[in-house]
Design a protein around this motif. Structure first.
Motif, short mmCIF file in Angstrom:
data_model
loop_
_atom_site.label_atom_id
_atom_site.label_comp_id
_atom_site.label_asym_id
_atom_site.label_seq_id
_atom_site.Cartn_x
_atom_site.Cartn_y
_atom_site.Cartn_z
N ASP A 21 0.83 -1.21 0.00
CA ASP A 21 0.00 0.00 0.00
C ASP A 21 0.86 1.26 0.00
OD1 ASP A 21 -2.44 -1.27 -0.11
OD2 ASP A 21 -2.75 -1.24 2.05
N ALA A 22 1.90 1.26 0.81
CA ALA A 22 2.79 2.43 0.88
C ALA A 22 3.50 2.66 -0.45
CB ALA A 22 3.80 2.26 2.01
N ARG A 23 3.98 1.59 -1.05
CA ARG A 23 4.65 1.72 -2.35
C ARG A 23 3.69 2.24 -3.42
NH1 ARG A 23 9.58 -1.91 -3.34
NH2 ARG A 23 10.17 -2.60 -1.27
N SER A 29 1.78 9.08 -6.22
CA SER A 29 2.07 10.48 -5.90
C SER A 29 3.20 11.03 -6.76
CB SER A 29 2.44 10.61 -4.42
OG SER A 29 1.38 10.21 -3.60
N LEU A 30 4.22 10.23 -6.96
CA LEU A 30 5.34 10.66 -7.79
C LEU A 30 4.91 10.88 -9.23
CD1 LEU A 30 8.36 11.26 -7.96
CD2 LEU A 30 8.74 8.84 -8.39
N ARG A 31 4.11 9.97 -9.74
CA ARG A 31 3.65 10.08 -11.13
C ARG A 31 2.77 11.30 -11.33
NH1 ARG A 31 4.30 10.42 -15.98
NH2 ARG A 31 2.84 9.45 -17.40
N ALA A 47 16.55 13.59 -12.99
CA ALA A 47 16.39 12.28 -13.63
C ALA A 47 17.07 11.18 -12.81
CB ALA A 47 16.94 12.31 -15.05
N GLU A 48 18.24 11.48 -12.25
CA GLU A 48 18.95 10.49 -11.43
C GLU A 48 18.16 10.17 -10.16
OE1 GLU A 48 23.64 11.26 -12.40
OE2 GLU A 48 22.59 12.73 -11.16
N VAL A 49 17.58 11.18 -9.55
CA VAL A 49 16.80 10.97 -8.32
C VAL A 49 15.54 10.17 -8.63
CG1 VAL A 49 15.53 12.12 -6.47
CG2 VAL A 49 17.75 12.99 -7.17
N ILE A 50 14.88 10.47 -9.73
CA ILE A 50 13.68 9.72 -10.14
C ILE A 50 14.07 8.26 -10.41
CG2 ILE A 50 11.90 9.45 -11.91
CD1 ILE A 50 11.38 11.78 -10.01
N ALA A 51 15.17 8.04 -11.09
CA ALA A 51 15.63 6.67 -11.37
C ALA A 51 15.93 5.93 -10.07
CB ALA A 51 16.86 6.69 -12.27
N LEU A 52 16.57 6.58 -9.13
CA LEU A 52 16.85 5.98 -7.83
C LEU A 52 15.55 5.64 -7.09
CD1 LEU A 52 18.81 5.11 -5.61
CD2 LEU A 52 18.89 7.51 -4.86
N THR A 53 14.60 6.55 -7.14
CA THR A 53 13.31 6.30 -6.50
C THR A 53 12.62 5.09 -7.11
OG1 THR A 53 13.09 8.68 -6.09
CG2 THR A 53 11.08 7.34 -5.94
N ARG A 54 12.63 5.00 -8.42
CA ARG A 54 12.03 3.83 -9.09
C ARG A 54 12.72 2.54 -8.67
NH1 ARG A 54 11.77 7.00 -14.55
NH2 ARG A 54 9.64 7.83 -14.41
N LYS A 55 14.04 2.59 -8.60
CA LYS A 55 14.80 1.41 -8.21
C LYS A 55 14.42 0.96 -6.79
CE LYS A 55 19.54 -0.17 -7.53
NZ LYS A 55 20.94 0.22 -7.56
N LEU A 56 14.30 1.91 -5.88
CA LEU A 56 13.93 1.60 -4.50
C LEU A 56 12.50 1.09 -4.40
CD1 LEU A 56 15.62 4.60 -2.68
CD2 LEU A 56 16.30 2.20 -2.56
N LEU A 57 11.60 1.68 -5.16
CA LEU A 57 10.21 1.27 -5.12
C LEU A 57 9.98 -0.12 -5.70
CD1 LEU A 57 8.11 4.39 -6.14
CD2 LEU A 57 7.98 3.12 -4.01
N LEU A 58 10.71 -0.41 -6.77
CA LEU A 58 10.47 -1.66 -7.48
C LEU A 58 11.34 -2.80 -6.99
CD1 LEU A 58 9.98 -0.18 -11.04
CD2 LEU A 58 8.24 -0.84 -9.37
N GLY A 59 12.12 -2.54 -5.98
CA GLY A 59 12.79 -3.59 -5.28
C GLY A 59 14.13 -3.99 -5.72
#
Length: 59
Positions: A21-23, A29-31, A47-59
């Motif tokens: 649920d949190a993810r 929210s990010l989108r 772009a680097e921060v967004i990529a890092l966020t995606r990596k953390l969210l998607l595991g």
């Protein structure tokens, strides 16, 4: 959100629906709100921060 919950639920532990649920909320929210967020990311580009966020969210 139900669709996203099923996607995140596929790799989040079954007993931890809270994490899925949190993810979901963070991803949604990010989108939706990314262009409203004005932040200085120091040495990283946006772009680097967004990529890092995606990596953390998607595991």
């Amino acid at each position: 959100m139900q669709y996203m919950r099923s996607l995140f639920g596929s790799f989040c532990p079954d007993e931890d629906e809270d994490e899925a649920d949190a993810r979901c909320l963070i991803a949604f929210s990010l989108r939706i709100g990314n262009h409203f967020i004005a932040a200085d990311h120091s040495a990283r580009s946006r772009a680097e921060v967004i990529a890092l966020t995606r990596k953390l969210l998607l595991g």
